[in-house]
Every structure is written in C-alpha cells, then in structure tokens.
Design a protein around this motif. Structure first.
Motif, PDB file in Angstrom:
ATOM      1  N   ASP A 271       0.860  -1.176   0.000  1.00 24.96           N
ATOM      2  CA  ASP A 271       0.000   0.000   0.000  1.00 24.96           C
ATOM      3  C   ASP A 271       0.900   1.231   0.000  1.00 24.96           C
ATOM      4  O   ASP A 271       2.133   1.108  -0.035  1.00 24.96           O
ATOM      5  CB  ASP A 271      -0.980  -0.006   1.183  1.00 24.96           C
ATOM      6  N   ALA A 272       0.299   2.417   0.039  1.00 27.14           N
ATOM      7  CA  ALA A 272       1.100   3.636  -0.040  1.00 27.14           C
ATOM      8  C   ALA A 272       1.985   3.818   1.185  1.00 27.14           C
ATOM      9  O   ALA A 272       2.976   4.543   1.132  1.00 27.14           O
ATOM     10  CB  ALA A 272       0.193   4.848  -0.211  1.00 27.14           C
ATOM     11  N   MET A 273       1.657   3.152   2.298  1.00 26.12           N
ATOM     12  CA  MET A 273       2.487   3.242   3.496  1.00 26.12           C
ATOM     13  C   MET A 273       3.745   2.371   3.381  1.00 26.12           C
ATOM     14  O   MET A 273       4.708   2.580   4.111  1.00 26.12           O
ATOM     15  CB  MET A 273       1.677   2.819   4.721  1.00 26.12           C
ATOM     16  N   GLU A 303       9.092  -4.625 -10.859  1.00 24.04           N
ATOM     17  CA  GLU A 303       8.790  -3.614  -9.859  1.00 24.04           C
ATOM     18  C   GLU A 303       9.999  -2.736  -9.568  1.00 24.04           C
ATOM     19  O   GLU A 303      10.089  -2.095  -8.526  1.00 24.04           O
ATOM     20  CB  GLU A 303       8.209  -4.278  -8.609  1.00 24.04           C
ATOM     21  N   MET A 304      10.914  -2.731 -10.538  1.00 22.48           N
ATOM     22  CA  MET A 304      11.995  -1.737 -10.582  1.00 22.48           C
ATOM     23  C   MET A 304      11.755  -0.741 -11.709  1.00 22.48           C
ATOM     24  O   MET A 304      12.409   0.302 -11.758  1.00 22.48           O
ATOM     25  CB  MET A 304      13.350  -2.413 -10.771  1.00 22.48           C
ATOM     26  N   PRO A 346       0.254  -1.282 -10.835  1.00 19.75           N
ATOM     27  CA  PRO A 346       0.009  -2.142  -9.689  1.00 19.75           C
ATOM     28  C   PRO A 346      -1.271  -2.962  -9.765  1.00 19.75           C
ATOM     29  O   PRO A 346      -2.087  -2.794 -10.680  1.00 19.75           O
ATOM     30  CB  PRO A 346      -0.059  -1.141  -8.526  1.00 19.75           C
ATOM     31  N   SER A 347      -1.420  -3.844  -8.747  1.00 19.40           N
ATOM     32  CA  SER A 347      -2.571  -4.734  -8.653  1.00 19.40           C
ATOM     33  C   SER A 347      -3.776  -3.980  -8.077  1.00 19.40           C
ATOM     34  O   SER A 347      -3.640  -2.879  -7.532  1.00 19.40           O
ATOM     35  CB  SER A 347      -2.233  -5.908  -7.733  1.00 19.40           C
ATOM     36  N   ILE A 355      -1.633   3.240  -4.081  1.00 14.89           N
ATOM     37  CA  ILE A 355      -0.589   3.290  -5.110  1.00 14.89           C
ATOM     38  C   ILE A 355      -1.254   3.447  -6.472  1.00 14.89           C
ATOM     39  O   ILE A 355      -2.165   2.687  -6.813  1.00 14.89           O
ATOM     40  CB  ILE A 355       0.275   2.025  -5.072  1.00 14.89           C
ATOM     41  N   THR A 356      -0.784   4.401  -7.265  1.00 11.05           N
ATOM     42  CA  THR A 356      -1.464   4.725  -8.524  1.00 11.05           C
ATOM     43  C   THR A 356      -0.755   4.155  -9.741  1.00 11.05           C
ATOM     44  O   THR A 356      -1.390   3.585 -10.626  1.00 11.05           O
ATOM     45  CB  THR A 356      -1.584   6.254  -8.673  1.00 11.05           C
TER      46      THR A 356
END
Length: 497
Positions: A271-273, A303-304, A346-347, A355-356
């Motif tokens: 998540d964004a956190m 995811e890089m 993202p999923s 997360i956008t």
C-alpha cells in the motif's frame, strides 16, 4: 516522522503528500485545504499541477497529470497516469558510495555447512523433479515427520517439508532449464540439512542431470529415488530419508557473525504506506547485513521499472551496470513480446491502498535494497556468491520470487506488506506490516509492525527489527512456519507439450 501529523511529504521537491489517516474535506494539511475526503494511504496535491506535467513523490516522477490538479485535490488513477512505455538507454557513472551503517557486532546461532554456507534452519527438504510425484513427496514428508518426532521435539531437526509443483516434464529448452536450475539451487540452500530428490523416471527433468548441477561437496546430504525403478517407492523414500535424518541429527547450531546471513527482501500486497515505513525499514536491514559483510538479495525486476536508475547509480562497476541494464530492458522486452504494456501494474489491492502507477510502486519497492552498493546481478536459478546487494532475475509474483530468493541462497526473507498475505517460502518469511492496523488485525500473519516507524522513529524500529531477525535466524519461528505456510512457485516461460 512525526506521528501527530495527519499527512507526510517525503521530500521538499514532492508534489504530493500521503494521508496517514482518513482526512475530511476542508481540513488543512501541510498548508493546503483539502478539496475532498482523502482515504488513509492516498495522495493529495500540494502544488497546482498542469495537465501533462510530471508529478513527483520520492523526489522522482511517479507519473503524468491527465488534467489540471489543484492543491488539496485527491491524486489517483482519475488524474494521474504512468509515463512508462518501453526500453530505455542508460549511461554508466561513478558509483555512489553507500552511507556507512554502524555494525553492533550482532551474531546468530546457525548451522555451518560443508560448503561454507550457514543455515538458519536444519530441515529436510523433499524436492520432486516432476509434478507426477509431488503428492508422493507430501505423503513421505508426513510419515517422516511422524517417525522423526523425538528429533523434532528436541530441536535437533527443525522440520521435514515437501515442495510440490506441477513442472519438470512437457517443457522445452530454456523453460525446462529454468525449472531444473531453480530446483538444483534450492537443493543447495544452507537451510536444507538434507535433501531428497524424488523423481518418476521418465520425466524430462532427469535426476542425474540435476545432480550434475550441484557441487560435489553437497552430495553427501542428498539422496535420490526414482519411483519407477523401485518395487515400493514409498519405502525406498523412507529409507533415504532415514539416512539423511540420522546425519542431520548430529548437526548443531553455533554462534556466527551477521556476515553469515543471506537476506532476501520482498514486498507483496503493498500500500502507499509500504514506501514510508516497511520498505525503508527493510532497507536498513539490508544495509546492516551488507555493511557487516553479508549478502542481501533484491528481486522483482518488473517492480523496478521507473526506479531502476536509483539502483544503476549504485552499481559497483560498469560490468554490473551493463548486466543490470540488460536485465531490466530484457524484462521489458519479455512483456512487450507478449503484447503486454510494461506498466500493467500495480494490482487492484495496491490501487485500493493508494498506489497509482508502477513508477510510484517501484520507487517505494526499491527502498528494500537500502543504500548498499549493487555488487552483482544474477539470473533466475543462479546462486549469490558475493557479499553486498545482489539483484536477482525474477518476476514480482510472490510465490515465484520468494522461491527464487531461496534458490539464490536466502536463509531468511523479509516480506513487507500493506494488505497482508499468509504466504510463506521454503525459508523463514518474516512478514512486516506497513501499518499498525494490519499488524493488529492479522496477528496470525504478521511478525513485525513497521507502523512503529511513525510512533517510535526509524532508528528504534530498526534496532527492534534487527534483534528480531537475529532471534529468527537463531531458531525463533515466524508466523509462516507456525502456520505451516510453505510453498514454492516456479517461473514457467515456455510452451507446454
């Protein structure tokens, strides 16, 4: 980070801040009045942003504004898009020196193996060469555990586990080679005090070829059974397991320095956190281990995308740089060759958590590598051989990437999550929650609450997590172990016959 603040901006250059709790319309945060409710973990604009302009978080672009965005406005998929498209050209520059991390002389009690590796567990692993005997392996593990009850109870042996999978036949070329490589590498993990290679006999993934991939100094702790060659394959398997367990019962833990640890780092259900708490905290652990002379392994190449320059700037030399650029661009070609955009991430769970874009996810994810120098780049199914940070070829899929980390030699994996997952890999898989709410709600999944970064500060959280890692490496059980959540996933890349 001040836990009393309702929102947080990572850097002065950033155009957005993240809500640390649900915020209401009209609230003033970081000098701007909110124009609509902002869910916890979601972003709002701090500056006026024109249509087509870059939007920055983590001091870097996370995407392009698709329409004008006013200060205080919610920033998410309705007004922000990815800027990723395809391959990029990169240029090598002098390596940025890692910030020294104070080594406090931590030690753990591990199992020193004949090849010099050090395990955090003394387990017997049953690795099927092919899916046809996967269930046989599981039955053998259950019976072997029953027979080894006394050794398990005393702690002389930490467990007997079978790792079923559907592959090993009806594969061709590089696809079959990948399956064989990852199984042979798993057989060399220091946590496996004994390994039974369980074959059928007629499969493409032949045991003799597997054994040829494994150095001779590991062969004494490996047995092989071909089911088609045995009158009673179950009894043959139990005899082989009995030999291995007898040898393993003599193994003892002994104090070793932190440099003996091989640390895998991974995120899932982010998540964004995650990019504010858990991933930077894991980065501190990677730094502690690598600065002590140990190894940290970072994977999830897709995811890089969008954050690869942060790693390229830290490559030890031009050879490592060239291999990492080839791996990143090669993975992009892999997506494009299948008609898929490189940004198809993202999923749904990531998006719900705030997360956008993939750039935003990647910039948060690569923080798990800390500031360590990138010392090596290895392919899928290869094993790490160097201290420092190693980049490992594997996709982001949780089961596949955690298996690849174990195959590369990780003896403990740190797994950050903002949404939660029970998944475990062959090695202790330490679940680190990005937020206190998840840590409280899923105590049966979570090993450590990185939400304490907000309340106690990252230094205190780092000390607490490192102490926990030392305890786990010395034998303390993780949630995935107590829940018996262990599995492997193999990366299938070719046709099926």
């Amino acid at each position: 980070m001040d836990p009393q603040l309702p929102a947080w901006r990572i850097a002065p250059e950033d155009d957005v801040a993240v809500a640390l709790k649900p915020l209401e319309t009209g609230e003033t945060c970081l000098g701007v009045a909110l124009r609509q409710p902002i869910p916890a973990g979601h972003k709002f604009a701090l500056n006026a942003l024109a249509e087509g302009s870059e939007v920055r978080r983590y001091r870097a672009p996370i995407g392009i504004a698709t329409r004008p965005i006013a200060p205080g406005e919610h920033v998410h998929g309705h007004n922000l898009r990815t800027a990723l498209s395809g391959e990029l050209a990169y240029r090598f520059a002098a390596v940025a020196k890692a910030t020294p991390v104070r080594d406090k002389g931590h030690r753990f009690d591990g199992y020193v193996r004949a090849d010099g590796g050090v395990g955090t567990r003394n387990e017997l692993w049953i690795l099927p060469t092919v899916g046809c005997v996967g269930r046989l392996g599981e039955r053998l593990a259950r019976e072997a555990e029953r027979r080894a009850g006394e050794a398990l109870a005393s702690g002389a042996i930490d467990g007997v586990h079978a790792f079923n999978h559907p592959f090993g036949c009806s594969q061709l070329g590089a696809d079959l080679d990948g399956t064989a490589a990852v199984l042979a590498a798993l057989a060399q993990n220091p946590n496996a005090g004994g390994v039974l290679l369980l074959g059928l006999g007629c499969e493409s993934n032949q045991i003799d070829a597997l054994m040829a991939r494994i150095p001779a100094d590991r062969h004494a702790r490996i047995r092989a059974v071909r089911a088609q060659s045995e009158h009673d394959e179950f009894e043959a398997g139990l005899r082989a397991i009995g030999d291995l367990l007898a040898a393993m019962a003599r193994d003892r833990r002994q104090p070793v320095p932190l440099s003996a640890l091989r640390l895998g780092v991974k995120c899932g259900g982010s998540d964004a956190m995650s990019g504010l708490t858990a991933n930077p905290l894991i980065g501190r652990m990677a730094d502690a281990v690598t600065q002590a002379g140990g190894s940290a392994i970072l994977t999830e190449i897709p995811e890089m995308f969008g954050a690869e320059k942060l790693l390229l700037e830290r490559c030890e030399n031009e050879d490592v740089f060239d291999r990492l650029t080839a791996m990143v661009n090669g993975f992009k070609r892999y997506f494009l060759a299948h008609g898929e955009p490189v940004s198809e991430n993202p999923s749904p769970g990531n998006i719900a958590g705030g997360i956008t874009t993939l750039e935003e996810k990647s910039l948060g994810a690569v923080q798990k590598g800390g500031v360590a120098t990138v010392a090596d780049v290895i392919g899928y199914g290869e094993r790490t051989t160097r201290g420092g940070l190693t980049i490992l070829e594997a996709p982001g899929n949780d089961a596949v990437s955690t298996t690849a980390l174990a195959a590369a030699g990780a003896t403990v994996t740190l797994f950050s999550t903002g949404r939660g997952t029970p998944l475990g890999s062959p090695v202790p898989t330490v679940k680190i929650a990005s937020n206190a709410a998840l840590a409280t709600a899923k105590r049966n999944w979570i090993d450590f609450d990185a939400g304490t970064v907000l309340t106690d500060g990252i230094d205190a959280a780092s000390d607490a997590l490192l102490a926990r890692i030392v305890a786990i490496a010395s034998g303390e059980r993780t949630r995935n172990e107590t829940n018996d959540e262990r599995a492997i996933g193999i990366w299938k890349r070719g046709v099926t016959l």
